[in-house]
Structures are given as C-alpha cells and as structure tokens.
Motif scaffolding. Sequence first.
Motif, mmCIF file in Angstrom:
data_model
loop_
_atom_site.group_PDB
_atom_site.id
_atom_site.type_symbol
_atom_site.label_atom_id
_atom_site.label_comp_id
_atom_site.label_asym_id
_atom_site.label_seq_id
_atom_site.Cartn_x
_atom_site.Cartn_y
_atom_site.Cartn_z
ATOM 1 N N LEU A 101 0.832 -1.206 0.000
ATOM 2 C CA LEU A 101 0.000 0.000 0.000
ATOM 3 C C LEU A 101 0.865 1.253 0.000
ATOM 4 N N GLN A 102 2.185 1.067 0.141
ATOM 5 C CA GLN A 102 3.141 2.179 0.078
ATOM 6 C C GLN A 102 3.890 2.189 -1.263
ATOM 7 N N LEU A 103 3.364 1.438 -2.233
ATOM 8 C CA LEU A 103 3.968 1.392 -3.564
ATOM 9 C C LEU A 103 3.062 2.079 -4.571
ATOM 10 N N GLY A 104 3.545 3.175 -5.128
ATOM 11 C CA GLY A 104 2.824 3.836 -6.208
ATOM 12 C C GLY A 104 3.393 3.396 -7.551
ATOM 13 N N GLN A 105 2.526 3.148 -8.521
ATOM 14 C CA GLN A 105 2.962 2.733 -9.850
ATOM 15 C C GLN A 105 2.636 3.829 -10.859
ATOM 16 N N LYS A 106 3.630 4.162 -11.661
ATOM 17 C CA LYS A 106 3.449 5.223 -12.651
ATOM 18 C C LYS A 106 2.736 4.673 -13.875
ATOM 19 N N CYS A 107 1.622 5.296 -14.215
ATOM 20 C CA CYS A 107 0.776 4.833 -15.313
ATOM 21 C C CYS A 107 0.661 5.919 -16.376
ATOM 22 N N GLN A 108 0.893 5.541 -17.611
ATOM 23 C CA GLN A 108 0.756 6.477 -18.726
ATOM 24 C C GLN A 108 0.319 5.701 -19.956
#
Length: 261
Positions: A101-108
């Motif tokens: 829950l502390q992992l953000g994933q970059k989406c594009q």
Amino acid sequence: MTQTLGIEQSEDSSAQKLAELCWKLLPALPVDQGSLSAPNVMVLTRAQDGQLEALVSALAKHHPEAGRHYWSVRAWNLLMWQPVLVTLLATEVMSRPVDLLQLGQKCQDTVVAGMVLGDEILPSGVLSRSEMGAYLREVSEVTLTDLGRVIRINSALARRLLADRVLSTLLRIRPLLAEASNTRAHSLAEHWLRAAGLKSASALMEFELPDRSPALALDRKGCCQHFRRQDGGLCKTCPRQSKTTRIKRLQEEWHPDAGAE
C-alpha cells in the motif's frame, strides 16, 4: 478501495536501498520517493475505477483487434509485475517485509512502469517467506476483484499468470541472491507458489544449451494472449507450444534473461 492488510508501520525505511536493487536489474526504471497521490500514480487496492478504466481503454484503443481476452490479462500483468518485483527483492535480498500500500505505480497510456516508494514501504519487524507469499496473494486478489469490475477477466488464467510472474521474477533476481544454484531456485519457486496459494500454477524446467551447459527457464502454465495482437506471436516459453518447441527456441535465442521471458 482502501484496505489495511495488517503490516505494522515504522519510521525505519530502507527505500533507497530497495530502489538501488531495482536499478541493478532495470537501470532505466524510474524509481522515486515521494507522494503517492501524484498524478498518474496508482496504488493497488486503492486504485480508483477511473484509473483502471483508463488503462483498459488505452489497451483497447491501441490494440482493438486483440479483444477482451488480451486487454484484460495485459492490464493484469501490467498491474502486478512491479508489486511482485518489490515483494521478492524485499523478502529474498533485504530480508524485510514490504507494504504494497506504500507502492505507487506510474501509469501512462498503455504503460505501467516506474515506481514511487512511500516512506513506510519497508516496515519494521520480520515476516517469513510464507507470510509474505500469503500477503502478496491477498493484495493480488483485491486487485483482481477491482479489475474485474472494469473488464471481465478469466480469474484462473490471471492466477496462473501471477504464478508465472513470481517465478520469472525469481529467475531475474538470482544474481542478487546469496545462493543462485538451480536446486535453490527450484526450492524457492516451490515455497513461493505454495505460500501464495498458487501450487502447480507454474514451474521451472531445466535443459541443456547447445554448448551442453545447464540452463533454467520458466515452464509457463498461462498464455499472456500476446498472439492476439496484429503484431503479436507466441512467446519463447508460451505453453501453447510443446515443451520440445519451447526448449528449441530457448536454445536458439538464449541470453541471460531468456529463461524468465
């Protein structure tokens, strides 16, 4: 959807070391520390339906001919590859638990690549490999449910692909492990699949290279559906091929990461 998955938080964080391990494997991967609420950053189990819809819509726009079977499992693979990588690096290389829950994933568009590591991504305490495997399965099941609200997905295939991802990632991180023998790889593979409730959903296979040296590769049980794309085809380790064909292709196209592809 927001869920607390039972990991005690601590101010002690080795996020920078985790980032450096990611770069050893993937030097071009963007890994930052910062806000998880930044634009185009998705956190599993907290993803808004709009973020998932945007990913699926982008896949459908770029590959309309591939259809739902491809769009759904491609989105699933994109969502899960980085959480699996972080979980295995933290557990096997750093001997630390990880809070996804502390992992953000970059989406594009159709790409999910790059991470934002929260300050508490590596909590204090010790969790066993079995506990981390069960935790990964818990997070993945929430994600599968969330994705299933956006597009119909074959859950059995999704779980096989998750198992394949776990084992392919184990193969990729072998250079970072204290012991990298084939025997140890088989042992870790069996333990992780059992812990994640994915027993028999994937496997590893041994074979000989043309120079007669031993090699280890993924014995996939799930097809990623890439062949449905106009520019697609069967992967080297695709289970739609006989094992003989897969080994022949691996021998002909071998490179250090070929067995994990």
